[in-house]
Design a protein around this motif. Sequence first.
Motif, PDB file in Angstrom:
ATOM      1  N   ASN A 243      35.475  22.179  24.881  1.00 26.31           N
ATOM      2  CA  ASN A 243      35.151  23.090  24.120  1.00 26.31           C
ATOM      3  C   ASN A 243      36.430  24.584  23.737  1.00 26.31           C
ATOM      4  N   ASN A 244      37.196  24.798  24.354  1.00 28.16           N
ATOM      5  CA  ASN A 244      38.711  24.685  23.919  1.00 28.16           C
ATOM      6  C   ASN A 244      39.603  24.005  24.926  1.00 28.16           C
ATOM      7  N   CYS A 245      41.084  24.285  24.585  1.00 34.73           N
ATOM      8  CA  CYS A 245      42.170  23.810  24.830  1.00 34.73           C
ATOM      9  C   CYS A 245      42.754  25.388  26.453  1.00 34.73           C
TER      10      CYS A 245
ATOM     11  N   SER B 252      34.758  24.396  20.093  1.00 40.53           N
ATOM     12  CA  SER B 252      34.168  25.478  19.779  1.00 40.53           C
ATOM     13  C   SER B 252      34.686  27.022  19.849  1.00 40.53           C
ATOM     14  N   TYR B 253      36.643  27.016  20.351  1.00 38.31           N
ATOM     15  CA  TYR B 253      37.182  27.586  20.768  1.00 38.31           C
ATOM     16  C   TYR B 253      38.557  28.263  20.565  1.00 38.31           C
TER      17      TYR B 253
ATOM     18  N   CYS C   2      32.966  23.505  16.010  1.00 39.12           N
ATOM     19  CA  CYS C   2      31.516  23.050  16.154  1.00 39.12           C
ATOM     20  C   CYS C   2      31.000  23.586  17.262  1.00 39.12           C
ATOM     21  N   PRO C   3      29.589  24.427  16.031  1.00 41.87           N
ATOM     22  CA  PRO C   3      29.041  25.101  17.097  1.00 41.87           C
ATOM     23  C   PRO C   3      28.907  24.713  19.014  1.00 41.87           C
ATOM     24  N   GLN C   4      28.647  25.717  19.312  1.00 46.18           N
ATOM     25  CA  GLN C   4      29.534  25.272  21.483  1.00 46.18           C
ATOM     26  C   GLN C   4      27.736  25.034  21.624  1.00 46.18           C
TER      27      GLN C   4
ATOM     28  N   ALA D 135      21.276  24.855  13.821  1.00 44.38           N
ATOM     29  CA  ALA D 135      22.180  25.277  13.572  1.00 44.38           C
ATOM     30  C   ALA D 135      22.964  24.834  12.570  1.00 44.38           C
ATOM     31  N   GLY D 136      23.678  26.042  11.965  1.00 50.46           N
ATOM     32  CA  GLY D 136      24.675  25.557  10.991  1.00 50.46           C
ATOM     33  C   GLY D 136      24.640  25.012   9.857  1.00 50.46           C
TER      34      GLY D 136
END
Length: 250
Positions: free
Chosen positions: A51-53, A75-76, A97-99, A120-121
């Motif tokens: 999701n994130n780093c 995503s974030y 990418c959308p979560q 979505a998208g």
Amino acid sequence: MDKAVTAEHALTGLPDGASIAVGGFGLCGIPQTLIETVHRTGATGLRVVSNNCGVDDWGLGILLNDRRISRVTGSYVGENKEFARQYLSGELELELCPQGTLAERLRAGGCGIPAFFTPAGVGTQIADGGLPWRYAPDGSVAVSSPAKETREFGGVEHVLEEAIVTDYALVAAAKGDRHGNLVFEKSAQNFNPLCAMAGRITVAEVRELVEPGELDPAEVHLPGVFVQHVVHAPDVEKRIEKRTVTEVGR
């Protein structure tokens, strides 16, 4: 089958360029012990799905700071300034990418579903293509996302998203038994079960390791069939991504 091993044993042979799905949301539910072990292996060119780093000095930020990651699907960007710097300077490839789509791509990979349609998208660069995946040093776009197939269902346009399957998955659980059955605590359920499903080799670090039969089957969030190795990590430091305080009396 007793799957309990050391972190070093579980990640022996991790190759350069491996794809790795990593559980967690912000700093909640991240497999910090396993991330640090990956760092010690010296593996580089890693392709991370998460999701994130993390942040600059914790979580996946440790690998980012040492230039071990070549590509991120997430995503974030969050509070990680080094993540943003590497992406904008062309040192790192990033597929945003959308979560919810990211979560479903991981779940689909674990279920053997090659792709799925989602609304979505639609109408954005997610579907139309052109999102900058990698910048050139001069700031121009070196690699951009391709256009995706779209199709109408029930009068609503949908975009085709491909499932994600990775070489490894690293997850963190509150409790697990030696067969790999896992229990996640509260919001740490976030991406952990989904990442575990998507990995060809899944390694789970557990705060509490119990014997087979001690877990009530009804409380198991992820069955051991998805887990190849279990690492007992009882004393992992927990950090807060962004601390907010209020003065007493206000």
